[in-house]
Enzyme design. Structure first.
Site, PDB file in Angstrom:
ATOM      1  N   HIS A 267       0.835  -1.201   0.000  1.00  0.00           N
ATOM      2  CA  HIS A 267       0.000   0.000   0.000  1.00  0.00           C
ATOM      3  C   HIS A 267       0.875   1.258   0.000  1.00  0.00           C
ATOM      4  CE1 HIS A 267      -3.671   2.343   1.101  1.00  0.00           C
ATOM      5  NE2 HIS A 267      -2.779   3.142   1.666  1.00  0.00           N
ATOM      6  N   GLU A 268       1.799   1.324   0.938  1.00  0.00           N
ATOM      7  CA  GLU A 268       2.641   2.527   1.022  1.00  0.00           C
ATOM      8  C   GLU A 268       3.568   2.623  -0.185  1.00  0.00           C
ATOM      9  OE1 GLU A 268       1.682   4.674   3.012  1.00  0.00           O
ATOM     10  OE2 GLU A 268       0.467   3.418   4.345  1.00  0.00           O
ATOM     11  N   HIS A 271       1.695   4.369  -2.827  1.00  0.00           N
ATOM     12  CA  HIS A 271       1.785   5.829  -2.651  1.00  0.00           C
ATOM     13  C   HIS A 271       3.162   6.310  -3.112  1.00  0.00           C
ATOM     14  CE1 HIS A 271      -1.919   6.768  -0.524  1.00  0.00           C
ATOM     15  NE2 HIS A 271      -1.703   5.891   0.422  1.00  0.00           N
ATOM     16  N   GLU A 297      -4.657   7.802  -3.020  1.00  0.00           N
ATOM     17  CA  GLU A 297      -5.142   6.540  -2.463  1.00  0.00           C
ATOM     18  C   GLU A 297      -5.448   5.523  -3.574  1.00  0.00           C
ATOM     19  OE1 GLU A 297      -4.833   6.074   0.619  1.00  0.00           O
ATOM     20  OE2 GLU A 297      -6.057   4.331   1.130  1.00  0.00           O
TER      21      GLU A 297
HETATM   22 ZN    ZN Z   1      -3.125   5.210   1.815  1.00  0.00          ZN
END
Ligand code: ZN
Length: 503
Positions: A267-268, A271, A297
């Protein structure tokens, strides 16, 4: 002064402001990773000084004068050109900052600091009453801010605009309403199917050093550049784009929870890939910055869920995982593992929610915070309203407020209007991913071979390199060929969970 001179002056000032803010970002990263506890008071002073300097520069009358000179001149920049985008976005930010009276900004900072402390205590004891007066004060000041910022739309729109420029509550109600109508029955069908994976596979023994190595290998495989970024440990994972060549991602490890660190890292890293894909040539200006929280996101969610939780991804990675975690996975089949990482079950806590139920958590928060801001719901009635809606959407009643309306930090921090960006991220991700599949052909075949370059290249070309050129709504329509809607996400969820839970 010519328009060009005024523009260069404006950009010079803006880049300095961004430099100041990136200094604060380094301090913030340090605070959340390596700073000893004893440094907190001094760090708070450093932050306060930098915040004050930033505010002074961001609201300097000279910025307003330069903007007016550029906007009112005879010549104009071509619409959508880099200078036109920069002027548009700097104007937006300048107006937002200067419209709020200084006294209100100070009052909000104080109220939210106190409210966050009160919230932590209230959550520990599950005692909403002790938090109530603080939330009332934060809400009162936030509504005052919304009135000051309001430009045509509703009070809630004025708050939403800070996180998702151009989005409106009316549009969110349309999209979220349609999404709920299809999502709630899907979740109900999954629950009623009586099927469930063996989730205990993921809570076996996964040594932390191996989790770290495996997570770094996966982040590198999807394209995160460790020459221009790093991964560290923290309590509440985040990604911080410090500047060109320096993107910091974080995760947290638990020896008995493989999914937490691994999908958190993906997830990170998602980003981080967005930040690493921004155009360095435009660094420090809106053209070198992310579109919105929702678009940010969408990138994290795409890599975490659409890629990281798809079968083809694990065709490539499961044999490797078995090598790295032989004790945990030797007797586990690829199918059992795939089902375990796609376990759907209604639960009380948003941050632990699966890909399907997550959006129900967000829509519930949107419904309540919009009613609070518009004056249709009193703070004292929040726990009751929360539990009633939770039961409607999840078929469960929270045992206490710690598992209900006290679980998230956002409202105490004054982040009202922020929650929708999480669901928008999922909706955008679905539309982008569908378009990528259309353009790139056999994505699953590529993933199964460990090839993520084509997808990343596509995201760079279609999304990352444009910075803030397009607003989120325009970007989604431009890239996916249709406006924001629930169709692509529901198509994705049904295609994935239908086979797992027996259509
Ligand atoms: Zn996030």
């Amino acid at each position: 002064m010519s328009m060009q001179r005024a523009y260069e002056d404006l950009i010079g000032r803006w880049k300095e402001l961004q430099l100041l803010q990136s200094c604060a970002a380094v301090l913030g990263w340090d605070e959340r990773t390596y700073m000893p506890r004893g440094g907190a008071a001094h760090r708070a002073e450093q932050h306060a000084l930098l915040a004050g300097l930033s505010h002074e520069r961001a609201t300097a009358p000279e910025i307003g004068e330069l903007l007016s000179r550029i906007e009112e001149g005879d010549e104009q920049f071509t619409p959508d050109s880099a200078p036109a985008v920069n002027v548009r976005e700097i104007r937006r930010e300048y107006d937002r900052r200067t419209k709020l009276p200084r006294s209100l900004v100070v009052a909000l900072a104080k109220a939210t600091t106190l409210a966050e402390q009160a919230w932590q205590e209230a959550r520990e004891k599950s005692a909403f009453e002790t938090f109530r007066p603080h939330l009332e004060e934060v809400l009162r000041l936030t509504r005052e801010a919304a009135e000051a910022l309001r430009a045509g739309g509703s009070a809630y729109d004025a708050l939403l605009d800070r996180f998702e420029p151009g989005e409106t509550s009316q549009n969110l109600k349309r999209v979220f309403g349609a999404l709920r109508d299809e999502l709630a029955p899907l979740v109900a069908a999954i629950v009623d199917s009586g099927r469930a994976p063996d989730a205990s596979i993921l809570t076996r023994d996964y040594p932390i050093a191996n989790q770290t190595a495996f997570g770094i290998a996966a982040a590198a495989a999807i394209g995160f550049d460790f020459e221009r970024g790093r991964l560290d440990e923290t309590v509440h994972p985040f990604c911080s784009g410090i500047g060109p060549g320096d993107t910091r991602i974080t995760t947290r490890y638990d020896r008995n929870r493989f999914a937490q660190a691994f999908f958190g890292t993906l997830h990170e890293a998602g980003h981080g890939l967005y930040d690493q894909g921004l155009d360095d040539a435009h660094s420090g200006t809106p053209m070198g910055d992310a579109v919105s929280l929702g678009i940010h996101e969408s990138q994290s969610r795409m890599w975490e869920n659409f890629v990281g939780r798809c079968r083809a991804f694990w065709t490539h990675f499961f044999p490797k995982a078995r090598d790295v975690f032989p004790a945990a996975l030797a007797d586990v089949s690829p199918d059992a593992f795939y089902f375990a990482v796609n376990d759907v079950r209604p639960s009380f806590i948003r941050v632990e929610a699966d890909e399907a139920t997550y959006n129900l958590h967000i829509m519930l928060r949107f419904e309540l915070e919009e009613a609070l801001v518009e004056g249709d719901l009193a703070v004292a009635d929040v726990p009751g309203a929360w539990n009633e809606r939770f039961e409607r959407d999840f078929g469960l009643r929270p045992p206490d407020d710690a598992h209900g309306c006290l679980q998230d930090v956002h409202w105490s921090s004054g982040l009202i209007g922020y929650f929708p960006t999480y669901a928008l991220g999922n909706l955008y991700a679905a539309q982008f991913f569908e378009a990528a599949r259309r353009d790139l052909g056999d994505l699953d075949g590529q993933f199964a071979e460990g090839e993520y370059g084509p997808l990343l290249g596509w995201l760079r070309e279609r999304i990352h390199r444009h910075g803030m050129r397009y607003r989120a709504t325009e970007l989604v329509a431009e890239v996916s060929g249709e406006p924001l809607g629930h169709r692509a996400l529901m198509t994705h969820l049904k295609a994935k969970f239908g086979p797992l839970y027996g259509d």
